[in-house]
Design a protein around this motif. Structure first.
Motif, PDB file in Angstrom:
ATOM      1  N   VAL A 131     -24.410 -53.731   6.432  1.00  0.00           N
ATOM      2  CA  VAL A 131     -23.397 -53.086   5.591  1.00  0.00           C
ATOM      3  C   VAL A 131     -23.487 -51.567   5.701  1.00  0.00           C
ATOM      4  N   ILE A 132     -24.703 -51.039   5.627  1.00  0.00           N
ATOM      5  CA  ILE A 132     -24.893 -49.585   5.741  1.00  0.00           C
ATOM      6  C   ILE A 132     -24.408 -49.092   7.102  1.00  0.00           C
ATOM      7  N   LEU A 133     -24.743 -49.848   8.147  1.00  0.00           N
ATOM      8  CA  LEU A 133     -24.309 -49.481   9.494  1.00  0.00           C
ATOM      9  C   LEU A 133     -22.785 -49.467   9.584  1.00  0.00           C
ATOM     10  N   GLY A 134     -22.157 -50.480   8.991  1.00  0.00           N
ATOM     11  CA  GLY A 134     -20.698 -50.543   9.007  1.00  0.00           C
ATOM     12  C   GLY A 134     -20.060 -49.369   8.291  1.00  0.00           C
ATOM     13  N   ILE A 135     -20.657 -48.960   7.174  1.00  0.00           N
ATOM     14  CA  ILE A 135     -20.120 -47.824   6.419  1.00  0.00           C
ATOM     15  C   ILE A 135     -20.280 -46.530   7.203  1.00  0.00           C
ATOM     16  N   VAL A 136     -21.467 -46.339   7.779  1.00  0.00           N
ATOM     17  CA  VAL A 136     -21.744 -45.104   8.521  1.00  0.00           C
ATOM     18  C   VAL A 136     -20.828 -44.971   9.740  1.00  0.00           C
ATOM     19  N   LEU A 137     -20.616 -46.079  10.438  1.00  0.00           N
ATOM     20  CA  LEU A 137     -19.815 -46.035  11.667  1.00  0.00           C
ATOM     21  C   LEU A 137     -18.310 -46.001  11.402  1.00  0.00           C
ATOM     22  N   ASN A 138     -17.920 -46.291  10.165  1.00  0.00           N
ATOM     23  CA  ASN A 138     -16.483 -46.374   9.874  1.00  0.00           C
ATOM     24  C   ASN A 138     -16.091 -45.524   8.673  1.00  0.00           C
ATOM     25  N   ARG A 139     -16.741 -44.394   8.528  1.00  0.00           N
ATOM     26  CA  ARG A 139     -16.386 -43.494   7.428  1.00  0.00           C
ATOM     27  C   ARG A 139     -14.975 -42.948   7.634  1.00  0.00           C
ATOM     28  N   PRO A 140     -14.157 -42.994   6.591  1.00  0.00           N
ATOM     29  CA  PRO A 140     -12.802 -42.459   6.722  1.00  0.00           C
ATOM     30  C   PRO A 140     -12.832 -40.972   7.062  1.00  0.00           C
ATOM     31  N   GLY A 141     -11.965 -40.577   7.965  1.00  0.00           N
ATOM     32  CA  GLY A 141     -11.914 -39.179   8.375  1.00  0.00           C
ATOM     33  C   GLY A 141     -10.877 -38.398   7.590  1.00  0.00           C
ATOM     34  N   ASP A 142     -10.485 -37.275   8.154  1.00  0.00           N
ATOM     35  CA  ASP A 142      -9.507 -36.410   7.487  1.00  0.00           C
ATOM     36  C   ASP A 142      -8.129 -37.053   7.409  1.00  0.00           C
ATOM     37  N   GLU A 143      -7.936 -38.097   8.229  1.00  0.00           N
ATOM     38  CA  GLU A 143      -6.625 -38.754   8.222  1.00  0.00           C
ATOM     39  C   GLU A 143      -6.462 -39.714   7.044  1.00  0.00           C
ATOM     40  N   PHE A 144      -7.521 -39.866   6.245  1.00  0.00           N
ATOM     41  CA  PHE A 144      -7.459 -40.792   5.105  1.00  0.00           C
ATOM     42  C   PHE A 144      -6.414 -40.330   4.097  1.00  0.00           C
ATOM     43  N   ARG A 145      -5.619 -41.271   3.639  1.00  0.00           N
ATOM     44  CA  ARG A 145      -4.611 -41.004   2.620  1.00  0.00           C
ATOM     45  C   ARG A 145      -4.793 -41.977   1.464  1.00  0.00           C
ATOM     46  N   ALA A 146      -4.292 -41.599   0.310  1.00  0.00           N
ATOM     47  CA  ALA A 146      -4.415 -42.463  -0.867  1.00  0.00           C
ATOM     48  C   ALA A 146      -3.799 -43.836  -0.615  1.00  0.00           C
ATOM     49  N   SER A 147      -2.773 -43.881   0.196  1.00  0.00           N
ATOM     50  CA  SER A 147      -2.099 -45.152   0.480  1.00  0.00           C
ATOM     51  C   SER A 147      -2.994 -46.138   1.225  1.00  0.00           C
ATOM     52  N   ASN A 148      -4.071 -45.631   1.857  1.00  0.00           N
ATOM     53  CA  ASN A 148      -4.999 -46.533   2.535  1.00  0.00           C
ATOM     54  C   ASN A 148      -5.614 -47.539   1.562  1.00  0.00           C
ATOM     55  N   ILE A 149      -5.749 -47.124   0.309  1.00  0.00           N
ATOM     56  CA  ILE A 149      -6.291 -48.016  -0.720  1.00  0.00           C
ATOM     57  C   ILE A 149      -5.436 -49.274  -0.818  1.00  0.00           C
ATOM     58  N   LEU A 150      -4.127 -49.089  -0.683  1.00  0.00           N
ATOM     59  CA  LEU A 150      -3.200 -50.212  -0.815  1.00  0.00           C
ATOM     60  C   LEU A 150      -2.999 -50.966   0.490  1.00  0.00           C
ATOM     61  N   LEU A 151      -3.005 -50.246   1.599  1.00  0.00           N
ATOM     62  CA  LEU A 151      -2.498 -50.812   2.846  1.00  0.00           C
ATOM     63  C   LEU A 151      -3.555 -51.317   3.816  1.00  0.00           C
ATOM     64  N   ARG A 152      -4.785 -50.842   3.698  1.00  0.00           N
ATOM     65  CA  ARG A 152      -5.789 -51.189   4.699  1.00  0.00           C
ATOM     66  C   ARG A 152      -7.100 -51.592   4.034  1.00  0.00           C
ATOM     67  N   SER A 153      -7.778 -52.530   4.667  1.00  0.00           N
ATOM     68  CA  SER A 153      -9.122 -52.890   4.233  1.00  0.00           C
ATOM     69  C   SER A 153     -10.126 -52.069   5.035  1.00  0.00           C
ATOM     70  N   PRO A 154     -11.228 -51.645   4.412  1.00  0.00           N
ATOM     71  CA  PRO A 154     -12.236 -50.890   5.166  1.00  0.00           C
ATOM     72  C   PRO A 154     -12.728 -51.691   6.373  1.00  0.00           C
ATOM     73  N   THR A 155     -12.796 -51.043   7.515  1.00  0.00           N
ATOM     74  CA  THR A 155     -13.246 -51.719   8.733  1.00  0.00           C
ATOM     75  C   THR A 155     -14.674 -52.230   8.597  1.00  0.00           C
ATOM     76  N   SER A 156     -15.438 -51.625   7.715  1.00  0.00           N
ATOM     77  CA  SER A 156     -16.832 -52.041   7.513  1.00  0.00           C
ATOM     78  C   SER A 156     -16.938 -53.463   6.982  1.00  0.00           C
ATOM     79  N   PHE A 157     -15.833 -54.022   6.474  1.00  0.00           N
ATOM     80  CA  PHE A 157     -15.844 -55.417   6.035  1.00  0.00           C
ATOM     81  C   PHE A 157     -16.192 -56.355   7.197  1.00  0.00           C
ATOM     82  N   THR A 158     -15.848 -55.955   8.404  1.00  0.00           N
ATOM     83  CA  THR A 158     -16.166 -56.781   9.571  1.00  0.00           C
ATOM     84  C   THR A 158     -17.676 -56.915   9.738  1.00  0.00           C
TER      85      THR A 158
END
Length: 230
Positions: A131-158
């Motif tokens: 889980v920690i590895l997934g979070i570190v490797l998939n931290r949202p960048g500057d392109e993150f928008r509030a709408s991501n909360i609604l539209l996308r699941s964190p890739t770290s779920f994989t």
């Protein structure tokens, strides 16, 4: 994403919260009679209460944040980004709480064998590292928008899903190995053995299906993936 898809997504997430509340209300009398009556030193009592009400609390918070984002309320992007990353941690905590019960059953089935204990400890630690590895490797960048909360699941779920599937397969495998030994020893029809195999197999397939769907939906970034993760 179309307006219709957003409506389906929001409806599905609200439905998941409604179903959880309904299930709690439906079984609340059993909770009082069976769980509340257990002594405070019983870890299974606190595990049950934590799993049930922590999940409910997170659902309520998530739906509140979803509503705020959908209403275009002014929210701090950094806080939203941190909460977005924490979703996989929440999922991991809840999954680990469920797995702890299954592990305890198998541990008891093996007469509290110390090697089984260490196997389960290693599995839990491996899930945490994944889980920690997934979070570190998939931290949202500057392109993150509030709408991501609604539209996308964190890739770290994989990453979380793969670790959880490995643990679930191990738990089932150990259960079936003991069942094989019971068959050879002539005590496979013992009520406790039948109960362990039946419940363990059912729990395995339910968790496996849910976890696999989470991994597939997240890795493909299906537009309805947030419903499953909710």
């Amino acid at each position: 994403m179309t307006q219709q898809s957003l409506l389906v997504l929001a409806s599905g997430q609200i439905a998941s919260l409604a179903f959880l509340v309904y299930e709690i209300c439906l079984t609340f009398d059993d909770e009082v009679n069976v769980i509340w009556s257990k002594p405070n030193r019983s870890w299974i009592k606190w595990q049950f209460l934590f799993t049930r009400y922590f999940a409910l609390s997170i659902q309520v918070i998530n739906r509140g944040i979803d509503s705020a984002v959908a209403s275009h309320m002014n929210m701090v992007s950094t806080d939203l980004k941190n909460w977005y990353m924490c979703q996989v941690i929440v999922g991991s905590i809840l999954m680990s709480a469920v797995e702890a019960v299954l592990m305890a059953r198998v541990y008891a089935l093996y007469n509290k064998n110390v090697w089984i204990f260490f196997v389960f400890v290693i599995m839990i630690l491996a899930e945490i590292v994944t889980v920690i590895l997934g979070i570190v490797l998939n931290r949202p960048g500057d392109e993150f928008r509030a709408s991501n909360i609604l539209l996308r699941s964190p890739t770290s779920f994989t990453y979380f899903g793969i670790g959880a599937i490995a643990s679930q397969i191990t738990i089932l495998g150990l259960t079936l190995l003991k069942y094989k030994a019971a068959v050879q020893g002539g005590w496979s029809k013992a009520p406790i053995m039948m109960l362990m195999v039946r419940d363990g197999t059912a729990a395995f397939f339910i968790l496996l299906v849910v976890t696999t769907l989470t991994v597939v939906a997240t890795s493909t970034q299906n537009e309805y993936a947030p419903i499953g993760n909710s």
